[in-house]
Design an enzyme around this catalytic site. Structure first.
Site, PDB file in Angstrom:
ATOM      1  N   LYS A 184      30.556  27.722  49.546  1.00  0.00           N
ATOM      2  CA  LYS A 184      31.039  27.947  48.056  1.00  0.00           C
ATOM      3  C   LYS A 184      31.780  29.390  47.889  1.00  0.00           C
ATOM      4  CE  LYS A 184      29.706  23.799  46.841  1.00  0.00           C
ATOM      5  NZ  LYS A 184      28.470  23.325  46.560  1.00  0.00           N
TER       6      LYS A 184
HETATM    7  C1  LIG Z   1      27.529  22.177  46.445  1.00  0.00           C
HETATM    8  C2  LIG Z   1      27.459  21.258  45.454  1.00  0.00           C
HETATM    9  C3  LIG Z   1      26.157  21.072  44.715  1.00  0.00           C
HETATM   10  C4  LIG Z   1      24.844  21.599  45.107  1.00  0.00           C
HETATM   11  O1  LIG Z   1      24.945  22.855  45.439  1.00  0.00           O
HETATM   12  P1  LIG Z   1      23.505  23.435  46.042  1.00  0.00           P
HETATM   13  O2  LIG Z   1      23.486  24.828  45.757  1.00  0.00           O
HETATM   14  O3  LIG Z   1      23.937  23.190  47.634  1.00  0.00           O
HETATM   15  O4  LIG Z   1      22.196  22.782  45.738  1.00  0.00           O
HETATM   16  C5  LIG Z   1      26.234  20.326  43.516  1.00  0.00           C
HETATM   17  N1  LIG Z   1      27.509  19.733  43.028  1.00  0.00           N
HETATM   18  C6  LIG Z   1      28.453  19.798  43.742  1.00  0.00           C
HETATM   19  C7  LIG Z   1      29.839  19.138  43.109  1.00  0.00           C
HETATM   20  C8  LIG Z   1      28.639  20.630  44.818  1.00  0.00           C
HETATM   21  O5  LIG Z   1      29.630  20.923  45.601  1.00  0.00           O
END
Ligand SMILES: *Cc1c(COP(=O)(O)O)cnc(C)c1O
Length: 386
Positions: A184
């Site tokens: 992210k």
């Molecule tokens: C990455 C992601 C999540 C989950 O994030 P984590 O921190 O890995 O649990 C949820 N929704 C979307 C759209 C994502 O891309």
């Protein structure tokens, strides 16, 4: 191939962040503590929000925000089929029925103009996803939510730094969930946070993220200063560690620079691919916004490319270049077909996108030369001049 593998994503971790992790390890306090507290203060300031709760992941954040609704069997939560599975999984885990609304063909975001038709007497919440860091059209969405008394939990996993009509996602509205997964826009290793303007919800999430344990409650019964706690409700184990927050403390101030570089690279992709018939580029909405460019995701045109998405990804891998798949349409996974009767044809835009979408390499430390390599490899695969 002598060139080293180019991943589709790679986090940028500064020397200061690494030193902070080491200092945390040496401090004798590595789980939730002063660094998490400081990180939460920084997040509140960044968002201009009264509550920011650090958690072990965004999945945990979605689960808690949805669990706080105390859904009854048959209660419905509306979201998009073009998202990571965690968005739907947490709706199910919280006891809700996922109801899907198709996305726009060009932005891949939930088509807000179709939302009203999906609202029923059982609808409790809407979970929009700001795909790739492009904001959903929130004004009409919040207007509908207000009319129907619905909670809005924005899956903002892609959207830290995103702006909608001049306002930062997380600075207004109901509740937002951010992810700090390494892919992210900023990372704490694993991690996430919930931002909300609702005091009661913040209190509930604070309780639920750590066993349902409340030290204040014991104090309220007149035994201040003791080590005791009360269990108010059976909670989860979703707290963030200080080791994670140590990274976050240094990622947050770097975020704007990360997004600037992502934006340069994404705009360059947009420009280069403009006259490639093999690609349809991601579109942009008419309303004012700042794209956080978590992902750069064009759609392959299999006829013009003379290959499908999976063959393209394989071809790039053979040229030592990583790509990502975000995402196949979630309603077509076996669990969702079997339990909710979803089938091919239900959400044509999401299905078309899900079968053609590719995430090209995009990360802050990526150099123009790396991007040139990606373009050259694609040109070679398609048999065209770069
Ligand atoms: C990455 C992601 C999540 C989950 O994030 P984590 O921190 O890995 O649990 C949820 N929704 C979307 C759209 C994502 O891309």
């Amino acid at each position: 191939m002598t060139e080293e593998f180019l991943p589709f994503s790679r986090p940028s971790i500064s020397r200061e962040a690494i030193d902070e992790v080491v200092a945390c390890l040496e401090s004798g306090w590595i789980t939730t503590g002063p660094r998490v507290k400081k990180f939460e203060e920084d997040l509140k300031r960044y968002f201009g929000a009264p509550h920011a709760l650090a958690l072990s992941s965004a999945t945990a954040g979605l689960h808690l925000a949805l669990a706080a609704l105390e859904l009854k069997p048959g209660d419905e939560v509306i979201t998009t089929p073009m998202t990571f599975a965690a968005t739907l999984n947490t709706i199910v885990l919280a006891g809700g029925k996922p109801v899907l609304v198709d996305v726009e063909a060009d932005t891949y975001n939930l088509d807000v103009s179709r939302l009203a038709k999906a609202i029923t007497k059982r609808t409790r919440a809407i979970v929009p996803v700001h795909f790739a860091g492009l904001p959903v059209d929130l004004d009409p969405l919040y207007e509908l939510a207000r009319q129907h008394g619905l909670r809005v939990i924005e899956d903002a996993a892609h959207a830290i730094g995103t702006e909608y009509k001049g306002r930062r996602i997380g600075a207004f509205g109901d509740t937002q969930v951010f992810s700090f997964h390494p892919n992210k826009n900023m990372t704490t290793g694993e991690g996430g946070c919930v931002v909300t303007r609702d005091d009661k919800l913040a209190e509930k999430i604070a309780l639920l993220r750590f066993h349902g344990m409340d030290r204040e409650a014991w104090n309220r019964f007149g035994k201040a200063g003791s080590q005791h706690y009360e269990i108010i409700t059976p909670g989860f184990k979703y707290n963030m560690m200080d080791i994670q927050a140590a990274l976050g403390l240094h990622q947050l101030p770097a975020l704007d620079g990360f997004i600037q570089r992502r934006t340069e690279l994404a705009r360059r992709y947009q420009k280069i691919l403009a006259d490639w018939p093999q690609w349809t580029r991601p579109g942009t909405p008419k309303y004012a916004h700042r794209h956080a460019w978590h992902l750069y995701t064009p759609l392959i045109n299999p006829a013009a490319a003379d290959m499908d998405r999976d063959a393209f990804m394989q071809g790039m891998k053979e040229r030592n270049i990583g790509t990502g798949l975000h995402y196949r349409a979630v309603h077509l996974y076996p669990y969702y077909r079997e339990h909710y009767g979803f089938k091919p044809g239900d959400f044509p835009n999401a299905e078309s996108i899900g079968s053609r979408i590719v995430s090209l390499p995009l990360f802050p430390a990526m150099r123009d030369a790396d991007q040139d390599r990606v373009v050259a490899a694609m040109a070679a695969l398609f048999g065209r001049k770069p």
